[in-house]
Design an enzyme around this catalytic site. Sequence first.
Site, PDB file in Angstrom:
ATOM      1  N   LYS A 215     -20.736 -26.608  26.886  1.00 24.97           N
ATOM      2  CA  LYS A 215     -21.998 -26.169  26.292  1.00 24.97           C
ATOM      3  C   LYS A 215     -22.996 -27.336  26.236  1.00 24.97           C
ATOM      4  O   LYS A 215     -22.618 -28.494  26.475  1.00 24.97           O
ATOM      5  CB  LYS A 215     -21.709 -25.606  24.897  1.00 24.97           C
ATOM      6  CG  LYS A 215     -20.860 -24.317  24.923  1.00 24.97           C
ATOM      7  CD  LYS A 215     -20.540 -23.841  23.517  1.00 24.97           C
ATOM      8  CE  LYS A 215     -19.846 -22.490  23.516  1.00 24.97           C
ATOM      9  NZ  LYS A 215     -19.572 -22.019  22.110  1.00 24.97           N
TER      10      LYS A 215
ATOM     11  N   TYR B  60     -22.855 -12.998  25.804  1.00 28.60           N
ATOM     12  CA  TYR B  60     -22.548 -12.838  24.379  1.00 28.60           C
ATOM     13  C   TYR B  60     -22.942 -11.459  23.854  1.00 28.60           C
ATOM     14  O   TYR B  60     -23.258 -11.305  22.677  1.00 28.60           O
ATOM     15  CB  TYR B  60     -23.254 -13.938  23.575  1.00 28.60           C
ATOM     16  CG  TYR B  60     -22.590 -15.299  23.698  1.00 28.60           C
ATOM     17  CD1 TYR B  60     -21.230 -15.463  23.429  1.00 28.60           C
ATOM     18  CD2 TYR B  60     -23.325 -16.436  24.045  1.00 28.60           C
ATOM     19  CE1 TYR B  60     -20.614 -16.713  23.526  1.00 28.60           C
ATOM     20  CE2 TYR B  60     -22.714 -17.693  24.139  1.00 28.60           C
ATOM     21  CZ  TYR B  60     -21.354 -17.816  23.869  1.00 28.60           C
ATOM     22  OH  TYR B  60     -20.757 -19.045  23.959  1.00 28.60           O
TER      23      TYR B  60
ATOM     24  N   ASN C 260     -19.783 -26.331  19.062  1.00 32.22           N
ATOM     25  CA  ASN C 260     -18.344 -26.483  19.319  1.00 32.22           C
ATOM     26  C   ASN C 260     -17.986 -26.776  20.782  1.00 32.22           C
ATOM     27  O   ASN C 260     -16.880 -26.509  21.234  1.00 32.22           O
ATOM     28  CB  ASN C 260     -17.569 -25.282  18.753  1.00 32.22           C
ATOM     29  CG  ASN C 260     -17.980 -23.974  19.403  1.00 32.22           C
ATOM     30  OD1 ASN C 260     -18.841 -23.947  20.278  1.00 32.22           O
ATOM     31  ND2 ASN C 260     -17.354 -22.893  18.975  1.00 32.22           N
TER      32      ASN C 260
ATOM     33  N   HIS D 112     -16.914 -23.365  25.960  1.00 32.61           N
ATOM     34  CA  HIS D 112     -16.574 -21.934  26.012  1.00 32.61           C
ATOM     35  C   HIS D 112     -15.355 -21.737  26.884  1.00 32.61           C
ATOM     36  O   HIS D 112     -15.209 -22.399  27.917  1.00 32.61           O
ATOM     37  CB  HIS D 112     -17.738 -21.120  26.601  1.00 32.61           C
ATOM     38  CG  HIS D 112     -17.319 -19.716  26.935  1.00 32.61           C
ATOM     39  ND1 HIS D 112     -17.251 -18.713  25.996  1.00 32.61           N
ATOM     40  CD2 HIS D 112     -16.882 -19.169  28.105  1.00 32.61           C
ATOM     41  CE1 HIS D 112     -16.817 -17.602  26.569  1.00 32.61           C
ATOM     42  NE2 HIS D 112     -16.580 -17.854  27.855  1.00 32.61           N
TER      43      HIS D 112
ATOM     44  N   GLU E 163     -16.938 -12.452  33.129  1.00 26.91           N
ATOM     45  CA  GLU E 163     -17.746 -13.665  32.953  1.00 26.91           C
ATOM     46  C   GLU E 163     -17.881 -14.446  34.266  1.00 26.91           C
ATOM     47  O   GLU E 163     -18.946 -14.997  34.557  1.00 26.91           O
ATOM     48  CB  GLU E 163     -17.126 -14.549  31.867  1.00 26.91           C
ATOM     49  CG  GLU E 163     -17.268 -13.927  30.473  1.00 26.91           C
ATOM     50  CD  GLU E 163     -16.526 -14.693  29.389  1.00 26.91           C
ATOM     51  OE1 GLU E 163     -15.914 -15.744  29.683  1.00 26.91           O
ATOM     52  OE2 GLU E 163     -16.559 -14.238  28.226  1.00 26.91           O
TER      53      GLU E 163
HETATM   54  P1  IDP Z   1     -15.154 -18.402  20.967  1.00 27.89           P
HETATM   55  O1  IDP Z   1     -16.229 -19.275  21.587  1.00 27.89           O
HETATM   56  O2  IDP Z   1     -14.062 -19.221  20.362  1.00 27.89           O
HETATM   57  O3  IDP Z   1     -14.636 -17.357  21.915  1.00 27.89           O
HETATM   58  P2  IDP Z   1     -16.655 -16.253  19.659  1.00 27.89           P
HETATM   59  O4  IDP Z   1     -16.256 -15.538  18.420  1.00 27.89           O
HETATM   60  O5  IDP Z   1     -16.574 -15.536  20.959  1.00 27.89           O
HETATM   61  O6  IDP Z   1     -15.823 -17.627  19.714  1.00 27.89           O
HETATM   62  O7  IDP Z   1     -18.147 -16.778  19.416  1.00 27.89           O
HETATM   63  C1  IDP Z   1     -18.885 -17.316  20.490  1.00 27.89           C
HETATM   64  C2  IDP Z   1     -19.616 -18.526  20.012  1.00 27.89           C
HETATM   65  O8  IDP Z   1     -20.564 -18.155  19.004  1.00 27.89           O
HETATM   66  C3  IDP Z   1     -18.769 -19.603  19.345  1.00 27.89           C
HETATM   67  O9  IDP Z   1     -18.104 -20.456  20.261  1.00 27.89           O
HETATM   68  C4  IDP Z   1     -19.806 -20.351  18.547  1.00 27.89           C
HETATM   69  O10 IDP Z   1     -20.596 -21.206  19.393  1.00 27.89           O
HETATM   70  C5  IDP Z   1     -20.696 -19.207  18.069  1.00 27.89           C
HETATM   71  N1  IDP Z   1     -20.271 -18.727  16.749  1.00 27.89           N
HETATM   72  C6  IDP Z   1     -19.248 -17.897  16.475  1.00 27.89           C
HETATM   73  N2  IDP Z   1     -19.145 -17.666  15.165  1.00 27.89           N
HETATM   74  C7  IDP Z   1     -20.146 -18.358  14.577  1.00 27.89           C
HETATM   75  C8  IDP Z   1     -20.583 -18.524  13.218  1.00 27.89           C
HETATM   76  O11 IDP Z   1     -20.016 -17.976  12.261  1.00 27.89           O
HETATM   77  N3  IDP Z   1     -21.670 -19.331  13.019  1.00 27.89           N
HETATM   78  C9  IDP Z   1     -22.317 -19.955  14.045  1.00 27.89           C
HETATM   79  N4  IDP Z   1     -21.946 -19.823  15.322  1.00 27.89           N
HETATM   80  C10 IDP Z   1     -20.874 -19.039  15.595  1.00 27.89           C
HETATM   81 MG    MG Z   2     -15.546 -15.663  22.746  1.00 27.63          MG
END
Ligand code: IDP
Ligand code: MG
Length: 161
Positions: free
Chosen positions: A20, A60, A123, A126, A137
Amino acid sequence: GCYTTSVIAGVSERTLIAVKPDGVQRRLVGQIVQRFEQRGFKLVGMKLLQAREDILSQHYHDLHKKPFYPNLLRYMSSGPVVAMVWEGHNVVRTSRLMVGNTNPAEAYPGTIRGDYSVHISRNVIHASDSVEGAQREIQLWFDRRELVDWDCCDHSSSYQV
Ligand code: IDP
Ligand code: MG
Protein backbone atom coordinates in the site's frame (compact mmCIF):
# COMPACT_ATOMS: atom_id res chain seq x y z
CA GLY A 1 15.41 -29.95 -13.07
CA CYS A 2 12.66 -27.63 -14.31
CA TYR A 3 9.00 -28.59 -14.12
CA THR A 4 5.91 -26.93 -15.53
CA THR A 5 4.21 -25.89 -12.28
CA SER A 6 0.71 -25.99 -13.75
CA VAL A 7 0.86 -29.77 -14.14
CA ILE A 8 1.56 -30.27 -10.43
CA ALA A 9 -1.71 -30.36 -8.48
CA GLY A 10 -2.27 -27.48 -6.08
CA VAL A 11 0.89 -25.61 -6.98
CA SER A 12 -0.64 -23.13 -9.40
CA GLU A 13 -2.77 -21.21 -6.85
CA ARG A 14 -2.27 -17.46 -7.15
CA THR A 15 -2.92 -14.46 -4.93
CA LEU A 16 -2.88 -10.69 -5.23
CA ILE A 17 -0.48 -8.91 -2.89
CA ALA A 18 -0.21 -5.12 -2.87
CA VAL A 19 2.21 -2.93 -0.98
CA LYS A 20 0.00 0.00 0.00
CA PRO A 21 1.09 3.66 -0.35
CA ASP A 22 2.51 3.80 3.20
CA GLY A 23 4.64 0.73 2.51
CA VAL A 24 5.98 2.24 -0.72
CA GLN A 25 6.70 5.60 0.99
CA ARG A 26 8.53 3.81 3.79
CA ARG A 27 10.62 1.86 1.22
CA LEU A 28 9.44 -1.53 2.47
CA VAL A 29 8.88 -2.98 -1.02
CA GLY A 30 12.20 -4.84 -1.16
CA GLN A 31 11.82 -6.46 2.25
CA ILE A 32 8.25 -7.52 1.51
CA VAL A 33 9.21 -9.04 -1.86
CA GLN A 34 12.08 -10.83 -0.13
CA ARG A 35 9.74 -12.48 2.38
CA PHE A 36 7.59 -14.03 -0.36
CA GLU A 37 10.63 -15.14 -2.35
CA GLN A 38 12.28 -16.69 0.67
CA ARG A 39 9.11 -18.49 1.70
CA GLY A 40 9.24 -20.29 -1.63
CA PHE A 41 6.60 -18.53 -3.70
CA LYS A 42 7.00 -17.53 -7.33
CA LEU A 43 6.48 -13.98 -8.56
CA VAL A 44 4.38 -14.01 -11.75
CA GLY A 45 3.40 -10.32 -12.01
CA MET A 46 4.51 -6.99 -10.52
CA LYS A 47 3.96 -3.30 -11.22
CA LEU A 48 4.12 0.11 -9.54
CA LEU A 49 1.05 2.19 -10.22
CA GLN A 50 -1.10 5.02 -8.98
CA ALA A 51 -4.35 3.13 -8.41
CA ARG A 52 -7.38 4.55 -10.21
CA GLU A 53 -10.50 5.26 -8.16
CA ASP A 54 -12.62 2.77 -10.15
CA ILE A 55 -10.17 -0.05 -9.42
CA LEU A 56 -10.11 0.82 -5.72
CA SER A 57 -13.89 1.02 -5.43
CA GLN A 58 -14.26 -2.40 -7.07
CA HIS A 59 -11.41 -3.82 -5.00
CA TYR A 60 -13.09 -2.71 -1.75
CA HIS A 61 -16.72 -2.99 -2.93
CA ASP A 62 -17.69 -5.14 0.10
CA LEU A 63 -16.60 -2.33 2.46
CA HIS A 64 -18.36 0.58 0.76
CA LYS A 65 -20.86 1.03 3.63
CA LYS A 66 -18.20 1.08 6.37
CA PRO A 67 -17.56 4.41 8.10
CA PHE A 68 -13.84 4.20 7.28
CA TYR A 69 -14.43 3.62 3.54
CA PRO A 70 -13.84 7.23 2.36
CA ASN A 71 -10.59 7.38 4.35
CA LEU A 72 -9.59 3.97 3.00
CA LEU A 73 -9.97 5.14 -0.60
CA ARG A 74 -8.11 8.37 0.15
CA TYR A 75 -5.29 6.35 1.76
CA MET A 76 -5.07 3.90 -1.12
CA SER A 77 -4.92 6.68 -3.71
CA SER A 78 -2.48 8.88 -1.73
CA GLY A 79 0.53 7.52 -3.64
CA PRO A 80 1.74 4.61 -5.73
CA VAL A 81 1.13 0.99 -4.77
CA VAL A 82 3.11 -2.06 -5.84
CA ALA A 83 0.73 -4.76 -7.05
CA MET A 84 2.03 -8.30 -7.32
CA VAL A 85 0.78 -11.76 -8.16
CA TRP A 86 2.43 -14.62 -6.28
CA GLU A 87 1.98 -18.29 -7.08
CA GLY A 88 2.43 -21.49 -5.10
CA HIS A 89 0.90 -24.20 -2.96
CA ASN A 90 -1.71 -22.69 -0.58
CA VAL A 91 -0.38 -19.21 -1.37
CA VAL A 92 -3.68 -17.49 -0.48
CA ARG A 93 -3.85 -18.88 3.04
CA THR A 94 -0.12 -18.78 3.72
CA SER A 95 0.22 -15.17 2.59
CA ARG A 96 -2.60 -14.14 4.94
CA LEU A 97 -0.59 -15.73 7.76
CA MET A 98 2.56 -13.91 6.61
CA VAL A 99 0.66 -10.59 6.45
CA GLY A 100 -0.96 -10.93 9.89
CA ASN A 101 -4.12 -9.51 11.44
CA THR A 102 -5.84 -6.55 9.75
CA ASN A 103 -5.34 -4.57 12.96
CA PRO A 104 -1.59 -4.23 13.56
CA ALA A 105 -2.25 -4.14 17.32
CA GLU A 106 -3.42 -7.77 16.97
CA ALA A 107 -0.77 -8.82 14.43
CA TYR A 108 1.94 -11.08 15.80
CA PRO A 109 5.60 -10.07 15.60
CA GLY A 110 7.09 -11.92 12.67
CA THR A 111 4.16 -11.04 10.42
CA ILE A 112 4.51 -8.18 7.95
CA ARG A 113 1.92 -6.02 9.71
CA GLY A 114 3.24 -7.13 13.10
CA ASP A 115 6.75 -6.05 12.17
CA TYR A 116 6.10 -2.88 10.19
CA SER A 117 2.88 -1.21 11.33
CA VAL A 118 1.00 0.12 14.36
CA HIS A 119 -2.39 1.42 13.14
CA ILE A 120 -5.22 -0.24 11.20
CA SER A 121 -5.52 2.70 8.81
CA ARG A 122 -1.84 2.34 7.77
CA ASN A 123 -1.28 -1.40 7.65
CA VAL A 124 1.25 -1.54 4.79
CA ILE A 125 -0.01 -4.44 2.70
CA HIS A 126 -3.00 -6.11 1.05
CA ALA A 127 -3.44 -9.85 0.54
CA SER A 128 -6.45 -11.61 -1.01
CA ASP A 129 -8.50 -13.52 1.58
CA SER A 130 -9.84 -16.42 -0.54
CA VAL A 131 -9.01 -18.26 -3.76
CA GLU A 132 -12.13 -16.84 -5.45
CA GLY A 133 -11.34 -13.34 -4.18
CA ALA A 134 -7.79 -13.68 -5.45
CA GLN A 135 -8.99 -14.59 -8.94
CA ARG A 136 -11.33 -11.60 -8.99
CA GLU A 137 -8.65 -9.21 -7.69
CA ILE A 138 -5.96 -10.48 -10.09
CA GLN A 139 -8.32 -9.87 -13.03
CA LEU A 140 -9.11 -6.42 -11.68
CA TRP A 141 -5.50 -5.30 -11.21
CA PHE A 142 -3.71 -7.13 -14.03
CA ASP A 143 -4.09 -7.69 -17.73
CA ARG A 144 -3.51 -11.36 -18.59
CA ARG A 145 -0.50 -10.41 -20.70
CA GLU A 146 1.16 -8.86 -17.64
CA LEU A 147 1.35 -12.26 -15.92
CA VAL A 148 4.32 -14.44 -16.79
CA ASP A 149 4.28 -18.23 -16.78
CA TRP A 150 7.82 -19.31 -16.04
CA ASP A 151 9.53 -22.34 -14.58
CA CYS A 152 11.38 -21.85 -11.34
CA CYS A 153 14.49 -23.98 -11.70
CA ASP A 154 14.78 -24.76 -7.99
CA HIS A 155 11.15 -25.85 -7.89
CA SER A 156 12.04 -29.25 -6.44
CA SER A 157 13.69 -27.55 -3.44
CA SER A 158 10.30 -26.20 -2.28
CA TYR A 159 8.04 -28.97 -3.58
CA GLN A 160 8.06 -32.75 -3.72
CA VAL A 161 7.94 -33.47 -7.44
P1 IDP B 1 -7.65 -7.04 5.24
O1 IDP B 1 -6.84 -5.98 4.52
O2 IDP B 1 -6.88 -7.66 6.36
O3 IDP B 1 -8.21 -8.07 4.29
P2 IDP B 1 -10.34 -5.91 5.38
O4 IDP B 1 -11.33 -6.14 6.46
O5 IDP B 1 -10.57 -6.54 4.05
O6 IDP B 1 -8.90 -6.31 5.95
O7 IDP B 1 -10.21 -4.32 5.22
C1 IDP B 1 -9.51 -3.78 4.13
C2 IDP B 1 -8.68 -2.64 4.61
O8 IDP B 1 -9.52 -1.60 5.11
C3 IDP B 1 -7.73 -2.94 5.77
O9 IDP B 1 -6.52 -3.56 5.38
C4 IDP B 1 -7.49 -1.56 6.33
O10 IDP B 1 -6.57 -0.82 5.51
C5 IDP B 1 -8.87 -0.93 6.18
N1 IDP B 1 -9.67 -1.10 7.40
C6 IDP B 1 -10.33 -2.20 7.79
N2 IDP B 1 -10.95 -2.01 8.96
C7 IDP B 1 -10.69 -0.74 9.32
C8 IDP B 1 -11.06 0.08 10.45
O11 IDP B 1 -11.77 -0.34 11.37
N3 IDP B 1 -10.58 1.36 10.46
C9 IDP B 1 -9.79 1.86 9.46
N4 IDP B 1 -9.43 1.13 8.40
C10 IDP B 1 -9.86 -0.15 8.32
MG1 MG C 1 -9.68 -7.93 2.81
